[in-house]
Design an enzyme around this catalytic site. Sequence first.
Site, PDB file in Angstrom:
ATOM      1  N   ASN A  32       0.812  -1.076  -0.088  1.00 15.33           N
ATOM      2  CA  ASN A  32       0.032  -0.167  -0.027  1.00 15.33           C
ATOM      3  C   ASN A  32       0.877   1.366   0.101  1.00 15.33           C
ATOM      4  O   ASN A  32       1.395   1.552   1.192  1.00 15.33           O
ATOM      5  CB  ASN A  32      -0.703   0.019   1.071  1.00 15.33           C
ATOM      6  CG  ASN A  32      -1.894   1.304   1.250  1.00 15.33           C
ATOM      7  OD1 ASN A  32      -1.722   2.206   0.838  1.00 15.33           O
ATOM      8  ND2 ASN A  32      -2.932   0.915   2.020  1.00 15.33           N
TER       9      ASN A  32
ATOM     10  N   ASP B  33      -0.107  -3.422  10.548  1.00 16.07           N
ATOM     11  CA  ASP B  33      -1.492  -4.072  10.232  1.00 16.07           C
ATOM     12  C   ASP B  33      -2.419  -3.045  10.914  1.00 16.07           C
ATOM     13  O   ASP B  33      -2.180  -2.737  12.101  1.00 16.07           O
ATOM     14  CB  ASP B  33      -1.598  -5.573  10.924  1.00 16.07           C
ATOM     15  CG  ASP B  33      -2.568  -6.468  10.252  1.00 16.07           C
ATOM     16  OD1 ASP B  33      -2.765  -5.880   8.972  1.00 16.07           O
ATOM     17  OD2 ASP B  33      -3.410  -7.035  10.917  1.00 16.07           O
TER      18      ASP B  33
ATOM     19  N   ASP C 265     -11.086   5.703   4.030  1.00 14.37           N
ATOM     20  CA  ASP C 265     -10.787   7.223   4.239  1.00 14.37           C
ATOM     21  C   ASP C 265     -12.150   7.703   4.048  1.00 14.37           C
ATOM     22  O   ASP C 265     -12.547   8.718   4.663  1.00 14.37           O
ATOM     23  CB  ASP C 265      -9.805   7.812   3.602  1.00 14.37           C
ATOM     24  CG  ASP C 265      -8.364   7.389   4.566  1.00 14.37           C
ATOM     25  OD1 ASP C 265      -8.369   7.010   5.511  1.00 14.37           O
ATOM     26  OD2 ASP C 265      -7.330   7.745   3.661  1.00 14.37           O
TER      27      ASP C 265
ATOM     28  N   LYS D 219      -4.229  14.531   8.833  1.00  9.26           N
ATOM     29  CA  LYS D 219      -4.425  13.190   9.192  1.00  9.26           C
ATOM     30  C   LYS D 219      -3.495  12.572  10.135  1.00  9.26           C
ATOM     31  O   LYS D 219      -4.002  11.838  11.087  1.00  9.26           O
ATOM     32  CB  LYS D 219      -4.506  12.172   7.897  1.00  9.26           C
ATOM     33  CG  LYS D 219      -5.249  10.910   8.258  1.00  9.26           C
ATOM     34  CD  LYS D 219      -5.261   9.981   6.788  1.00  9.26           C
ATOM     35  CE  LYS D 219      -5.449   8.469   7.237  1.00  9.26           C
ATOM     36  NZ  LYS D 219      -5.404   7.648   6.326  1.00  9.26           N
TER      37      LYS D 219
ATOM     38  N   HIS E 286      -5.207   6.913  13.667  1.00 10.34           N
ATOM     39  CA  HIS E 286      -4.354   5.857  14.361  1.00 10.34           C
ATOM     40  C   HIS E 286      -2.897   5.583  13.857  1.00 10.34           C
ATOM     41  O   HIS E 286      -2.209   5.080  14.705  1.00 10.34           O
ATOM     42  CB  HIS E 286      -5.498   4.541  13.674  1.00 10.34           C
ATOM     43  CG  HIS E 286      -5.533   4.392  12.025  1.00 10.34           C
ATOM     44  ND1 HIS E 286      -6.024   5.422  11.516  1.00 10.34           N
ATOM     45  CD2 HIS E 286      -5.176   3.511  11.439  1.00 10.34           C
ATOM     46  CE1 HIS E 286      -5.830   5.023  10.158  1.00 10.34           C
ATOM     47  NE2 HIS E 286      -5.694   3.858  10.093  1.00 10.34           N
ATOM     48  N   ARG E 287      -2.594   5.560  12.531  1.00 10.19           N
ATOM     49  CA  ARG E 287      -1.211   5.336  12.302  1.00 10.19           C
ATOM     50  C   ARG E 287      -0.234   6.754  12.878  1.00 10.19           C
ATOM     51  O   ARG E 287       0.619   6.300  13.301  1.00 10.19           O
ATOM     52  CB  ARG E 287      -1.064   5.399  10.672  1.00 10.19           C
ATOM     53  CG  ARG E 287       0.409   4.980  10.295  1.00 10.19           C
ATOM     54  CD  ARG E 287       0.525   4.417   8.969  1.00 10.19           C
ATOM     55  NE  ARG E 287      -0.413   3.367   8.712  1.00 10.19           N
ATOM     56  CZ  ARG E 287      -1.778   3.309   8.159  1.00 10.19           C
ATOM     57  NH1 ARG E 287      -2.347   4.645   7.596  1.00 10.19           N
ATOM     58  NH2 ARG E 287      -2.575   2.167   8.032  1.00 10.19           N
TER      59      ARG E 287
HETATM   60  P1  ITT Z   1      -0.377  -4.411   3.681  1.00  6.73           P
HETATM   61  O1  ITT Z   1      -0.936  -5.085   4.391  1.00  6.73           O
HETATM   62  O2  ITT Z   1       0.232  -4.634   2.585  1.00  6.73           O
HETATM   63  O3  ITT Z   1       0.669  -3.300   4.329  1.00  6.73           O
HETATM   64  P2  ITT Z   1      -2.955  -3.231   3.301  1.00  6.73           P
HETATM   65  O4  ITT Z   1      -3.728  -1.833   2.428  1.00  6.73           O
HETATM   66  O5  ITT Z   1      -3.772  -4.513   2.967  1.00  6.73           O
HETATM   67  O6  ITT Z   1      -1.703  -3.215   3.006  1.00  6.73           O
HETATM   68  P3  ITT Z   1      -3.677  -3.465   6.104  1.00  6.73           P
HETATM   69  O7  ITT Z   1      -4.022  -5.131   6.089  1.00  6.73           O
HETATM   70  O8  ITT Z   1      -2.926  -2.921   7.222  1.00  6.73           O
HETATM   71  O9  ITT Z   1      -3.078  -2.941   4.899  1.00  6.73           O
HETATM   72  O10 ITT Z   1      -4.989  -2.815   6.082  1.00  6.73           O
HETATM   73  C1  ITT Z   1      -6.374  -3.354   6.073  1.00  6.73           C
HETATM   74  C2  ITT Z   1      -7.473  -2.398   5.341  1.00  6.73           C
HETATM   75  O11 ITT Z   1      -7.634  -1.236   6.018  1.00  6.73           O
HETATM   76  C3  ITT Z   1      -6.930  -2.007   3.789  1.00  6.73           C
HETATM   77  O12 ITT Z   1      -8.031  -2.370   3.050  1.00  6.73           O
HETATM   78  C4  ITT Z   1      -6.619  -0.713   4.072  1.00  6.73           C
HETATM   79  O13 ITT Z   1      -6.834   0.103   2.848  1.00  6.73           O
HETATM   80  C5  ITT Z   1      -7.428  -0.182   5.112  1.00  6.73           C
HETATM   81  N1  ITT Z   1      -6.747   0.897   5.979  1.00  6.73           N
HETATM   82  C6  ITT Z   1      -5.640   0.751   6.668  1.00  6.73           C
HETATM   83  N2  ITT Z   1      -5.351   1.879   6.981  1.00  6.73           N
HETATM   84  C7  ITT Z   1      -6.017   2.831   6.733  1.00  6.73           C
HETATM   85  C8  ITT Z   1      -6.287   4.236   6.725  1.00  6.73           C
HETATM   86  O14 ITT Z   1      -5.479   5.086   7.494  1.00  6.73           O
HETATM   87  N3  ITT Z   1      -7.397   4.716   6.184  1.00  6.73           N
HETATM   88  C9  ITT Z   1      -8.127   4.031   5.425  1.00  6.73           C
HETATM   89  N4  ITT Z   1      -8.156   2.684   4.874  1.00  6.73           N
HETATM   90  C10 ITT Z   1      -7.196   2.233   5.905  1.00  6.73           C
END
Ligand code: ITT
Length: 188
Positions: free
Chosen positions: A9, A65, A143, A162, A167-168
């Site tokens: 991502n 995650d 988002d 943001k 959270h991040r």
């Molecule tokens: P990686 O696991 O490869 O890092 P990912 O996008 O699948 O990438 P996660 O498993 O951590 O990442 O994320 C779970 C979902 O939550 C994923 O669909 C993200 O788009 C969403 N997500 C995570 N952080 C977010 C944020 O800050 N804003 C919006 N959506 C978020």
Amino acid sequence: MKLKVLTSNPGKVREYQKAFDDMGIEMEHHHIPYDEIQTSELEEVVEKGMAELRAKGLRDFIIDDSGLFIDALKGFPGVYSAYGQKTIGNQGILTLMKDIKDRGAEFRCCIGCDIDGETIVVTGRCRGTILHEERGDGGFGYDPIFSPDGKRSFSEISVEEKNTMSHRGNAVKLLREQLSKHVSEQKH
Ligand code: ITT
């Protein structure tokens, strides 16, 4: 100092780069896959992932995650957030929430960082509400339907803003405290 950010991502890498710019830490985007185990805890996913990557010899990296936990859906999509995004998407979540008054939700982010042989794991949260429609065109993932203040969605605010509340961003604050000692050690 360089840290590899292991993710599929690019939105996450942008947020990390902005958040660590002033500490002189360079973030490198890498696509190195690792197993994301099925469990209800983000921390467990991160800890298992880090052990697997370290066993493969990888050093100086970040994985995270994250997930969106919706109160009225008993925490769904939670640890299944990536799956939820790929399958029903934001429109599907809005449909599930159609007649639901309780819009409360929480984003959570667990970051694992391997640095100088040390393992750091931190978790940040951000409470907010699920909007009634998608808003804005910035950001990524959930988002457009999540609002930290009940007015604007995360897609309608800048990455910098943001990061001050997300959270991040909250997990990053905790990580910065821990990483600052590694940065100052490198300078001496
Ligand atoms: P990686 O696991 O490869 O890092 P990912 O996008 O699948 O990438 P996660 O498993 O951590 O990442 O994320 C779970 C979902 O939550 C994923 O669909 C993200 O788009 C969403 N997500 C995570 N952080 C977010 C944020 O800050 N804003 C919006 N959506 C978020």
